[in-house]
Enzyme design. Structure first.
Site, PDB file in Angstrom:
ATOM      1  N   LYS A 147      12.465  40.007 -14.464  1.00 32.38           N
ATOM      2  CA  LYS A 147      11.393  39.138 -14.938  1.00 32.38           C
ATOM      3  C   LYS A 147      10.145  39.371 -14.111  1.00 32.38           C
ATOM      4  CE  LYS A 147      12.059  35.243 -11.842  1.00 32.38           C
ATOM      5  NZ  LYS A 147      12.325  33.825 -11.657  1.00 32.38           N
ATOM      6  N   GLY A 183      13.118  24.613 -16.043  1.00 28.78           N
ATOM      7  CA  GLY A 183      14.024  25.270 -16.982  1.00 28.78           C
ATOM      8  C   GLY A 183      13.446  26.494 -17.659  1.00 28.78           C
ATOM      9  N   GLU A 218       3.322   2.064   2.227  1.00 28.17           N
ATOM     10  CA  GLU A 218       3.968   2.375   3.498  1.00 28.17           C
ATOM     11  C   GLU A 218       5.432   1.941   3.470  1.00 28.17           C
ATOM     12  OE1 GLU A 218       1.802   0.652   6.701  1.00 28.17           O
ATOM     13  OE2 GLU A 218      -0.026   1.794   6.303  1.00 28.17           O
ATOM     14  N   GLN A 224       8.532  27.215  -0.845  1.00 23.65           N
ATOM     15  CA  GLN A 224       7.346  27.644  -0.113  1.00 23.65           C
ATOM     16  C   GLN A 224       7.772  28.125   1.279  1.00 23.65           C
ATOM     17  OE1 GLN A 224       3.913  24.974  -0.450  1.00 23.65           O
ATOM     18  NE2 GLN A 224       4.931  23.920  -2.144  1.00 23.65           N
ATOM     19  N   ASN A 239       0.817  -1.222   0.000  1.00 19.92           N
ATOM     20  CA  ASN A 239       0.000   0.000   0.000  1.00 19.92           C
ATOM     21  C   ASN A 239       0.848   1.269   0.000  1.00 19.92           C
ATOM     22  OD1 ASN A 239       0.993  -0.040   2.586  1.00 19.92           O
ATOM     23  ND2 ASN A 239      -0.954   0.443   3.574  1.00 19.92           N
ATOM     24  N   THR A 289      12.490  29.543 -16.449  1.00 17.43           N
ATOM     25  CA  THR A 289      13.097  30.808 -16.028  1.00 17.43           C
ATOM     26  C   THR A 289      14.478  30.991 -16.634  1.00 17.43           C
ATOM     27  OG1 THR A 289      11.897  30.803 -13.935  1.00 17.43           O
ATOM     28  CG2 THR A 289      13.895  32.130 -14.038  1.00 17.43           C
TER      29      THR A 289
END
EC number: 2.7.6.1
Length: 326
Positions: free
Chosen positions: A201, A235, A47, A105, A45, A237
């Site tokens: 940019k 890739g 794990e 993030q 599963n 940027t």
């Protein structure tokens, strides 16, 4: 007399997950140790099961795992490995993360967004990590997310010395692909004695990986431009920035990045780009679809840098001294 005195010496043990075993073996070789035999597999599963084949009781343990694709699986495996060491009575647990997952993030750009880089740090601390050792975080502030020591290593000396040895420095210009990398690019300029340029940019906030290049700030005409970044993912940027440099008269463009994530359309973009060379470190494995284009891709080993830092940590030395010349 009460109590018992011991005269035992410190013991280092080096562990590796399954994400990037080649790098782990290189680091272990540099340290002169073996990777501890580990039984690890996935249940039907999905794990993950981990068990070490040697006792870790009282040892200073170093667990290396680079967060490559599938990134969530390897993060979870590393957390399980940390937990196993904590329950095996390890003296200390240092987590080595050559590429730190979710580092982009690191703050809220808009409402109702997570700060996932902080979450990863919290998970490692909860699992039992005492220390984190990582290479070129996306932003320095991530060091403050972990409640404990963070050793932040830099690939700049490795990458800059490679480029400086093969390019005429009189014609060299260091280029930041966006405003966020200017500080790093400035360090490159100091090391190579080269001028700085910046590609301005703008991203489409509603479309992931969509970049529009506006203008180049600095003199690049007739120059060999070195684009410096911390990572290359799809890739988009970096290739757009390279196109902007060629449009402004650059003679040649070399791209350097610590982490070659190279996901999605990256393989095609790199192959079709006018960039003469892409230089990465091996914090992440190079995707198989790019293995046939190694003439355009150069991969430098970060293993000696990581091994030196591990040795300093184990011997209670100074990791900072490794980068004092910067």
């Amino acid at each position: 007399m009460t109590g018992i005195k011991t005269t035992g010496e410190k013991k280092m043990m080096f562990f590796s997950g399954r994400a990037h075993p080649e790098l782990a073996e290189e680091v272990a070789h540099q340290l002169g140790v073996g990777v501890v035999p580990t039984k690890a597999f996935d249940f039907a599963n999905g794990e993950i099961y981990v068990r070490y084949q040697e006792s870790a009781r009282g040892a200073d343990c170093f667990v290396i795992q680079s967060h490559t694709a599938p990134i969530n699986q390897w993060i979870m495996e590393q957390l399980i490995m940390i937990d196993a060491l904590k329950r095996a009575s390890a003296r200390s647990i240092t987590v080595i993360v050559p590429f730190y997952g979710y580092a982009r993030q690191d703050k809220k750009h808009r409402g109702r967004e997570p700060i996932s880089a902080r979450l990863i740090a919290d998970l490692m601390k909860t699992a039992g990590a005492d220390r984190i050792l990582t290479v070129d975080l996306h932003t320095d502030q991530i060091q403050g997310f972990f409640d404990g020591p963070v050793d932040h290593l830099f690939a700049l000396p490795l990458l800059a010395d490679y480029v400086g040895a093969k390019v005429d420095r009189e014609k060299l210009t260091v280029v930041s692909p966006d405003a966020g990398r200017v500080r790093v690019a400035d360090r490159w300029c100091d090391r190579l004695g080269a001028p700085l340029a910046i590609v301005h940019k703008r991203r489409d906030k509603d479309v992931a990986n969509q970049v529009t290049v506006h203008e180049v700030v600095g003199e690049v005409r007739g120059r060999v431009c070195v684009l410096v970044d911390d990572m290359i993912d799809t890739g988009g940027t970096i290739c757009a920035a390279a196109d902007a440099l060629f449009a402004h008269g650059a003679e040649d463009v070399i791209v350097t990045a610590t982490h070659g994530v190279l996901s999605g359309p990256a393989a095609d973009r790199l192959k079709n780009s006018r960039v003469s060379e892409f230089v990465f470190t091996n914090t992440l494995p190079t995707p198989g679809e790019l293995s046939g284009d190694l003439d355009k891709i150069t991969v430098l080993s970060i293993a000696p840098t990581i091994a030196s830092a591990v040795r300093e940590v184990f011997e209670d030395g100074s990791v900072t001294s490794l980068f004092d010349e910067q």
